[in-house]
Design a protein around this motif. Structure first.
Motif, mmCIF file in Angstrom:
data_model
loop_
_atom_site.group_PDB
_atom_site.id
_atom_site.type_symbol
_atom_site.label_atom_id
_atom_site.label_comp_id
_atom_site.label_asym_id
_atom_site.label_seq_id
_atom_site.Cartn_x
_atom_site.Cartn_y
_atom_site.Cartn_z
ATOM 1 N N ASP A 1 0.869 -1.184 0.000
ATOM 2 C CA ASP A 1 0.000 0.000 0.000
ATOM 3 C C ASP A 1 0.898 1.224 0.000
ATOM 4 O O ASP A 1 1.547 1.536 0.990
ATOM 5 N N GLY B 1 -0.439 7.706 0.511
ATOM 6 C CA GLY B 1 -1.249 8.642 -0.263
ATOM 7 C C GLY B 1 -1.981 7.940 -1.393
ATOM 8 O O GLY B 1 -2.249 6.747 -1.324
ATOM 9 N N HIS B 2 -2.325 8.706 -2.421
ATOM 10 C CA HIS B 2 -3.031 8.110 -3.557
ATOM 11 C C HIS B 2 -2.674 8.890 -4.810
ATOM 12 O O HIS B 2 -1.917 9.846 -4.744
ATOM 13 N N GLY B 3 -3.183 8.464 -5.941
ATOM 14 C CA GLY B 3 -2.887 9.144 -7.196
ATOM 15 C C GLY B 3 -1.647 8.580 -7.868
ATOM 16 O O GLY B 3 -1.129 7.546 -7.452
ATOM 17 N N ALA C 1 1.539 7.553 -5.912
ATOM 18 C CA ALA C 1 1.329 6.338 -5.123
ATOM 19 C C ALA C 1 1.346 5.121 -6.035
ATOM 20 O O ALA C 1 1.931 4.085 -5.702
ATOM 21 N N ALA C 2 0.734 5.246 -7.197
ATOM 22 C CA ALA C 2 0.710 4.134 -8.153
ATOM 23 C C ALA C 2 2.130 3.793 -8.588
ATOM 24 O O ALA C 2 2.486 2.615 -8.739
ATOM 25 N N THR D 1 -5.285 -3.515 3.564
ATOM 26 C CA THR D 1 -4.630 -2.227 3.792
ATOM 27 C C THR D 1 -5.450 -1.394 4.788
ATOM 28 O O THR D 1 -6.569 -1.770 5.168
ATOM 29 N N GLY E 1 -7.096 1.025 4.291
ATOM 30 C CA GLY E 1 -8.319 1.554 3.689
ATOM 31 C C GLY E 1 -9.550 0.777 4.146
ATOM 32 O O GLY E 1 -10.691 1.170 3.888
ATOM 33 N N ASP F 1 -9.497 6.700 1.619
ATOM 34 C CA ASP F 1 -8.320 5.937 1.210
ATOM 35 C C ASP F 1 -8.766 4.852 0.252
ATOM 36 O O ASP F 1 -9.931 4.463 0.249
ATOM 37 N N ASP F 2 -7.825 4.369 -0.559
ATOM 38 C CA ASP F 2 -8.203 3.221 -1.356
ATOM 39 C C ASP F 2 -7.880 1.964 -0.546
ATOM 40 O O ASP F 2 -7.072 1.993 0.369
ATOM 41 N N THR G 1 -7.282 -2.376 -0.396
ATOM 42 C CA THR G 1 -6.960 -3.625 -1.082
ATOM 43 C C THR G 1 -7.100 -4.758 -0.089
ATOM 44 O O THR G 1 -6.700 -4.635 1.072
#
Ligand SMILES: [Mn+2]
Length: 167
Positions: free
Chosen positions: A17, A20-22, A25-26, A125, A127, A158-159, A161
């Motif tokens: 994980d 952050g995101h976007g 993060a990817a 995660t 999330g 949050d995303d 998984t």
């Protein structure tokens, strides 16, 4: 992001994980998966984490849980906010070490257990909401279990998984 690699009698399972995101993060998660694709059967969990840490240097950073299965043994460790619960079989006393892969990683605490019988574990995660009543969901079919967690117990901010592992 979930990752499974089988090589020469060893199965690696990773849940990563990124912070952050976007896109950043990817990118960090992709770096972790690229590193994990190079894990061999000879790697220890410590060495695998060292490689992840090195490859994630300069990225956003990530949390990860890592499982290394052999025929009758499992070694495991985690860095950062990734959870693991045993759903069936020998309990896995997983306890993640605080840290961020790529930034600051203390030596992870690696545990090992004998796999005397089949088991199931769930990795997820941060999330997924804390306090989610997993025990009430153990009887669900694995796919439905994962879908339910994402649909009903994931946080807006949050995303999430979820990775279900049967062994
Ligand atoms: Mn997260």
């Amino acid at each position: 992001m979930g990752f499974v690699r089988e090589i020469a009698g060893v199965t690696w399972v990773m849940l990563v994980d990124a912070l952050g995101h976007g896109p950043k993060a990817a990118e960090a998660a992709a770096l972790a998966v690229e590193a994990a694709e190079q894990f061999t059967a000879a790697f220890s969990v410590e060495r695998a984490f060292a490689l992840l840490h090195e490859r994630l240097h300069g990225s956003r950073g990530a949390a990860a849980a890592l499982l290394r299965f052999e025929a009758t043994a499992l070694s495991f460790a985690g860095v950062g906010n990734v959870e693991l619960r045993t759903l069936a079989g020998p309990p896995i006393p997983y306890m993640a070490t605080n840290g961020v892969l790529g930034a600051r990683m203390p030596q992870p605490r690696v545990g090992e257990i004998e796999l005397s019988e089949p088991g199931r574990a769930l990795l997820f995660t941060d999330g997924i909401a804390r306090g989610t009543p997993l025990h009430a969901m153990v009887g669900l079919d694995p796919e439905l279990l994962c879908d339910t967690l994402i649909a009903k117990h994931s946080l807006e901010r949050d995303d999430a998984t979820v990775l279900h592992v049967a062994y």
